[in-house]
Design a protein around this motif. Structure first.
Motif, mmCIF file in Angstrom:
data_model
loop_
_atom_site.group_PDB
_atom_site.id
_atom_site.type_symbol
_atom_site.label_atom_id
_atom_site.label_comp_id
_atom_site.label_asym_id
_atom_site.label_seq_id
_atom_site.Cartn_x
_atom_site.Cartn_y
_atom_site.Cartn_z
ATOM 1 N N ASP A 89 0.826 -1.215 0.000
ATOM 2 C CA ASP A 89 0.000 0.000 0.000
ATOM 3 C C ASP A 89 0.855 1.258 0.000
ATOM 4 O O ASP A 89 0.530 2.251 -0.661
ATOM 5 C CB ASP A 89 -0.941 0.003 1.213
ATOM 6 C CG ASP A 89 -2.054 -1.040 1.092
ATOM 7 O OD1 ASP A 89 -2.304 -1.505 -0.036
ATOM 8 O OD2 ASP A 89 -2.652 -1.392 2.131
ATOM 9 N N ALA A 110 0.840 3.982 -2.911
ATOM 10 C CA ALA A 110 0.556 5.388 -2.611
ATOM 11 C C ALA A 110 1.667 6.292 -3.132
ATOM 12 O O ALA A 110 1.409 7.385 -3.650
ATOM 13 C CB ALA A 110 0.382 5.565 -1.103
ATOM 14 N N LEU A 111 2.918 5.830 -3.003
ATOM 15 C CA LEU A 111 4.052 6.606 -3.512
ATOM 16 C C LEU A 111 3.948 6.786 -5.017
ATOM 17 O O LEU A 111 4.109 7.901 -5.536
ATOM 18 C CB LEU A 111 5.355 5.902 -3.155
ATOM 19 C CG LEU A 111 6.630 6.462 -3.786
ATOM 20 C CD1 LEU A 111 6.961 7.818 -3.188
ATOM 21 C CD2 LEU A 111 7.804 5.498 -3.592
ATOM 22 N N ARG A 129 1.333 6.618 -6.935
ATOM 23 C CA ARG A 129 0.180 7.443 -7.309
ATOM 24 C C ARG A 129 0.384 8.918 -6.994
ATOM 25 O O ARG A 129 -0.182 9.785 -7.664
ATOM 26 C CB ARG A 129 -1.063 6.934 -6.585
ATOM 27 C CG ARG A 129 -1.642 5.652 -7.182
ATOM 28 C CD ARG A 129 -2.792 5.143 -6.356
ATOM 29 N NE ARG A 129 -3.541 4.098 -7.061
ATOM 30 C CZ ARG A 129 -4.474 3.330 -6.500
ATOM 31 N NH1 ARG A 129 -4.749 3.467 -5.205
ATOM 32 N NH2 ARG A 129 -5.110 2.411 -7.216
ATOM 33 N N SER A 130 1.206 9.209 -5.992
ATOM 34 C CA SER A 130 1.363 10.593 -5.558
ATOM 35 C C SER A 130 2.422 11.352 -6.333
ATOM 36 O O SER A 130 2.424 12.592 -6.321
ATOM 37 C CB SER A 130 1.705 10.634 -4.067
ATOM 38 O OG SER A 130 2.986 10.049 -3.832
ATOM 39 N N ARG A 131 3.303 10.653 -7.013
ATOM 40 C CA ARG A 131 4.409 11.321 -7.693
ATOM 41 C C ARG A 131 4.014 11.767 -9.092
ATOM 42 O O ARG A 131 3.468 10.981 -9.876
ATOM 43 C CB ARG A 131 5.614 10.374 -7.801
ATOM 44 C CG ARG A 131 6.226 9.966 -6.473
ATOM 45 C CD ARG A 131 6.965 11.114 -5.833
ATOM 46 N NE ARG A 131 7.645 10.669 -4.612
ATOM 47 C CZ ARG A 131 8.438 11.439 -3.893
ATOM 48 N NH1 ARG A 131 8.653 12.687 -4.275
ATOM 49 N NH2 ARG A 131 9.012 10.988 -2.796
ATOM 50 N N PRO A 132 4.304 13.007 -9.448
ATOM 51 C CA PRO A 132 4.091 13.423 -10.846
ATOM 52 C C PRO A 132 5.073 12.703 -11.752
ATOM 53 O O PRO A 132 6.179 12.355 -11.342
ATOM 54 C CB PRO A 132 4.362 14.926 -10.802
ATOM 55 C CG PRO A 132 5.267 15.119 -9.618
ATOM 56 C CD PRO A 132 4.851 14.093 -8.612
ATOM 57 N N THR A 179 2.963 6.874 -14.462
ATOM 58 C CA THR A 179 1.728 6.418 -15.102
ATOM 59 C C THR A 179 1.813 4.914 -15.352
ATOM 60 O O THR A 179 2.821 4.279 -15.046
ATOM 61 C CB THR A 179 1.490 7.180 -16.426
ATOM 62 O OG1 THR A 179 0.195 6.859 -16.922
ATOM 63 C CG2 THR A 179 2.542 6.830 -17.461
#
Length: 310
Positions: A14, A18-19, A21-24, A27
């Motif tokens: 998890d 989360a890491l 998904r949070s980083r620009p 993809t």
């Protein structure tokens, strides 16, 4: 872009997800729970822009994934995806200016290990250089430059100095400290055998005018070394391997070693000392230029400051 594959212990999946998904710049995130057998865990993968790769990998390492799982990184040559294009636009900067420190460190460490392959290439390169000297053949000398494997350890030393991780410099320093003496010793044995077989005479250097540039030390010796070292490090950072060939041809590390051996064999000690000086200047100049490239690149400097806590 870079494809990152992570084998994560279930209790940290998890956090990794989360890491990502949070980083620009990230993809194509996928998750396959419980599919890894050795080591046991969940498999996650994502495509990451070059500019974002260092921060993503740094975050994964901070979660302790390499200790209990695994992280692999590969380069994607072609990606056809609107999501990938959006990820590129979400991260400031140009991909060519970014430095993936983990990738650079791994690559230079791999190419700077003292092993039989490294020694074989270095011995062959110095032998070729010696043949080029006794035959007065610049073409053969250029061939020796291309064969020489010494840029890998020099780049590794530059990375170690730039990131202040001096323990990373131990392996490449050993490779060079052992490799060049071994190569020069093998070349000396070959030169003595060739001299005894009358393949060349003691006055061979008097007619080797086309390769005199090897031992003549001057201001341009350092200038060429600095320029070549800078070009080589840029090619390493940007993965432009074709440019490395030009770097190998422009520096006289291996040829200087070969010339020094031939000069010592025929008793031309002044030229032998000058050739050794040429070798030292080139080695130092390449490392200095490599450090400057890593420190002065804007994106590299920003990432390096975060990495070493400046």
């Amino acid at each position: 872009m870079r494809h990152i594959r992570v084998i994560s212990p279930p209790d940290r999946t998890d956090a990794v997800l989360a890491l990502l998904r949070s980083r620009p710049g990230v993809t194509h995130i996928t998750l396959a729970p419980g599919t890894s057998l050795v080591p046991a865990g969940d498999v996650l993968s994502a495509e990451v822009t070059r500019e974002a790769a260092h921060r993503v990998l740094q975050g994964i390492e901070e979660l302790g994934i390499p200790a209990d799982g695994a992280v692999t990184v590969s380069t994607l040559d072609t990606v056809l995806s609107d999501a990938a294009e959006a990820a590129e636009k979400a991260v400031p900067g140009d991909p060519s200016d970014a430095v993936v420190w983990e990738e650079l460190t791994a690559r230079t460490r791999e190419e700077s290990t003292l092993n039989s392959t490294f020694l074989a290439f270095l011995v062959l390169a110095v032998l070729l250089a010696a043949v080029g000297v006794v035959t007065n053949s610049p073409v053969t000398v250029v061939g020796a430059m291309v064969v020489g494997p010494e840029f890998g350890p020099l780049a590794a030393i530059a990375v170690a100095l730039a990131t202040r991780r001096l323990h990373f410099a131990v392996r490449p320093v050993i490779a060079l400290s052992v490799g060049f003496p071994v190569a020069m010793l093998c070349t000396w044995l070959g030169a003595e055998a060739a001299l005894a077989a009358d393949l060349f005479t003691v006055d061979v250097l008097d007619s080797a005018g086309q390769v005199d540039f090897i031992y003549r030390v001057g201001p341009f010796s350092l200038i060429v070394a600095l320029l070549a070292g800078a070009a080589g490090m840029i090619s390493m950072v940007t993965a432009k391997s074709a440019a490395l060939v030009g770097v190998f041809i422009s520096v006289t590390t291996v040829p200087a070693a070969g010339y020094a051996v031939v000069a010592a064999t025929v008793g031309e000690w002044q030229r032998a000392f000058e050739s050794t000086g040429q070798l030292a200047i080139n080695l130092v100049g390449i490392v200095v230029a490599g450090v400057l490239v890593l420190v002065l690149r804007p994106a590299a400097w920003r990432d390096m400051r975060e990495q070493v806590g400046l």
